[in-house]
Design a protein around this motif. Structure first.
Motif, short mmCIF file in Angstrom:
data_model
loop_
_atom_site.label_atom_id
_atom_site.label_comp_id
_atom_site.label_asym_id
_atom_site.label_seq_id
_atom_site.Cartn_x
_atom_site.Cartn_y
_atom_site.Cartn_z
N GLU A 1 0.64 -1.22 0.10
CA GLU A 1 -0.06 0.01 -0.16
C GLU A 1 0.70 1.40 0.09
O GLU A 1 1.86 1.23 0.80
N HIS A 2 0.52 2.19 -0.72
CA HIS A 2 1.03 3.69 -0.82
C HIS A 2 0.51 4.50 0.40
O HIS A 2 -0.57 4.84 0.36
N VAL A 3 1.22 4.42 1.73
CA VAL A 3 0.67 5.00 2.92
C VAL A 3 1.11 6.63 2.82
O VAL A 3 2.29 6.77 3.21
N ARG A 4 0.44 7.31 2.24
CA ARG A 4 0.74 8.85 2.01
C ARG A 4 0.91 9.35 3.58
O ARG A 4 0.00 9.46 4.37
N GLY A 5 1.94 10.20 3.96
CA GLY A 5 2.18 10.63 5.13
C GLY A 5 1.02 11.74 5.50
O GLY A 5 0.56 11.62 6.74
N THR A 6 0.38 12.50 4.54
CA THR A 6 -0.57 13.56 4.91
C THR A 6 -1.99 12.62 5.30
O THR A 6 -2.62 13.01 6.45
N ASP A 7 -2.22 11.61 4.61
CA ASP A 7 -3.50 10.77 4.97
C ASP A 7 -3.26 10.08 6.27
O ASP A 7 -4.09 9.80 7.02
N LEU A 8 -2.01 9.65 6.38
CA LEU A 8 -1.69 8.74 7.70
C LEU A 8 -1.95 9.81 9.03
O LEU A 8 -2.53 9.33 10.07
N VAL A 9 -1.54 11.05 8.89
CA VAL A 9 -1.52 11.96 9.98
C VAL A 9 -3.01 12.40 10.01
O VAL A 9 -3.58 12.34 11.28
N GLU A 10 -3.91 12.60 9.03
CA GLU A 10 -5.31 12.70 9.15
C GLU A 10 -5.95 11.59 9.91
O GLU A 10 -6.77 11.85 10.97
N ARG A 11 -5.66 10.34 9.65
CA ARG A 11 -6.26 9.03 10.23
C ARG A 11 -5.83 9.17 11.56
O ARG A 11 -6.45 8.77 12.55
N LEU A 12 -4.54 9.43 11.94
CA LEU A 12 -3.95 9.23 13.26
C LEU A 12 -4.60 10.67 14.04
O LEU A 12 -4.65 10.13 15.40
N MET A 13 -4.99 11.56 13.40
CA MET A 13 -5.63 12.68 14.31
C MET A 13 -7.04 12.24 14.81
O MET A 13 -7.47 12.39 15.79
N ALA A 14 -7.91 11.45 13.95
CA ALA A 14 -9.15 10.97 14.15
C ALA A 14 -8.82 9.96 15.40
O ALA A 14 -9.87 9.83 16.15
N PHE A 15 -7.99 9.13 15.07
CA PHE A 15 -7.67 8.08 16.09
C PHE A 15 -7.07 8.53 17.36
O PHE A 15 -7.95 8.04 18.43
N ALA A 16 -6.47 9.70 17.43
CA ALA A 16 -6.11 10.27 18.63
C ALA A 16 -7.37 10.81 19.35
O ALA A 16 -7.48 11.10 20.66
N ALA A 17 -8.19 11.65 18.74
CA ALA A 17 -9.38 12.07 19.18
C ALA A 17 -10.48 11.05 19.85
O ALA A 17 -10.86 11.21 20.90
N GLN A 18 -10.39 9.84 19.34
CA GLN A 18 -11.21 8.68 19.69
C GLN A 18 -10.64 7.95 21.03
O GLN A 18 -11.23 7.90 21.93
N LYS A 19 -9.46 8.26 21.03
CA LYS A 19 -8.58 7.70 22.14
C LYS A 19 -8.15 8.58 23.32
O LYS A 19 -7.80 8.19 24.32
N GLY A 20 -8.60 9.83 22.85
CA GLY A 20 -8.08 10.56 24.07
C GLY A 20 -6.65 10.94 24.13
O GLY A 20 -6.08 11.45 25.22
N TYR A 21 -5.77 10.87 23.09
CA TYR A 21 -4.43 11.06 22.95
C TYR A 21 -4.14 12.65 22.88
O TYR A 21 -4.80 13.39 22.00
N ARG A 22 -3.03 13.25 23.40
CA ARG A 22 -2.76 14.64 23.23
C ARG A 22 -1.76 14.78 22.09
O ARG A 22 -0.80 13.91 22.19
N VAL A 23 -1.94 15.68 21.33
CA VAL A 23 -1.06 15.89 20.22
C VAL A 23 -0.42 17.50 20.26
O VAL A 23 -0.88 18.18 20.58
N PHE A 24 0.92 17.36 19.94
CA PHE A 24 1.79 18.56 19.91
C PHE A 24 2.20 18.95 18.63
O PHE A 24 2.71 18.05 17.86
#
Length: 222
Positions: free
Chosen positions: A84-107
């Motif tokens: 799979e072509h794992v584009r960085g921008t798309d991974l970050v978007e998915r990671l931010m949705a995941f962080a919101a769901q899990k309560g992870y804090r992002v800097f």
């Protein structure tokens, strides 16, 4: 989970998919041990050939995603195709949705002044439960490291650090500083804040589906 590694001109890239990356990142966060994620592309590989220190940073990272389509072409030529072509921008978007769901804090660290703040505002607009621990422009220069570390420590618990200093500076900065920051996951994100802030438009979806985003960016930003 054991991830297959492909070596392209002496530089590692992981055969990983979006669906595999997020559970791995969750494991990194829960372990609280510092882990670096590299968003590699063809330019990274060519820089690493000239810069052994950069090659070492890439090859020692916890995860090296195939962000550039050129890596998929090269891996196929080597007889070791990436799934799979794992584009960085798309991974970050998915990671931010995941962080919101899990309560992870992002800097958010890096980019031009004000860009990280605009990106954070847009991210929280899309993901209202996303906790932004802080934003800071900073720089990759060693003389600024103490101030950056102090700012991150003052932000309280940080689970994911996004660093937008551009390669190879961002990746070398993470390798030098992550062990002392108390942050379990750091990702070098290049120009992702520019996209997320709206300062730079991404290629249309049909262009990305044709794997021609690199050409779109080359034409718009030669």
């Amino acid at each position: 989970m054991t991830t297959k590694r492909v070596w392209i001109l002496g530089t590692r890239v992981d055969d990983i998919t979006f669906d595999e990356a997020l559970p791995l990142i969750e494991q990194y966060i829960e372990s609280r041990r510092p882990q670096q994620i590299v968003t590699s592309n063809t330019e990274f590989v060519m820089m690493a050939r000239r810069d052994p220190a950069f090659a070492e940073v890439i090859n020692k990272a916890a995860m090296v995603i195939p962000d550039g389509i050129g890596l998929l072409w090269a891996a196929r030529l080597l007889g070791q195709p990436l799934r799979e072509h794992v584009r960085g921008t798309d991974l970050v978007e998915r990671l931010m949705a995941f962080a919101a769901q899990k309560g992870y804090r992002v800097f958010l660290l890096g980019a031009a002044p004000g860009v990280a703040e605009m990106a954070a505002a847009n991210l929280t607009g899309r993901h209202p439960d996303l906790a932004i621990a802080g934003c800071y422009t900073g720089s990759p220069h060693p003389q600024d490291e103490a101030a950056i570390a102090q700012t991150i420590h003052q932000a309280g618990r940080v689970d994911i650090l996004l660093v937008a200093f551009g390669a190879p500076a961002q990746d070398k900065w993470i390798a030098r500083n992550l062990p002392q920051l108390g942050v379990p996951v750091a990702v070098g994100v290049g120009g992702v804040f520019d996209f997320m802030s709206g300062r730079v438009k991404r290629a249309p979806g049909w262009v990305r589906r044709l794997e021609l985003e690199w050409l779109y960016r080359l034409v718009r930003q030669p």
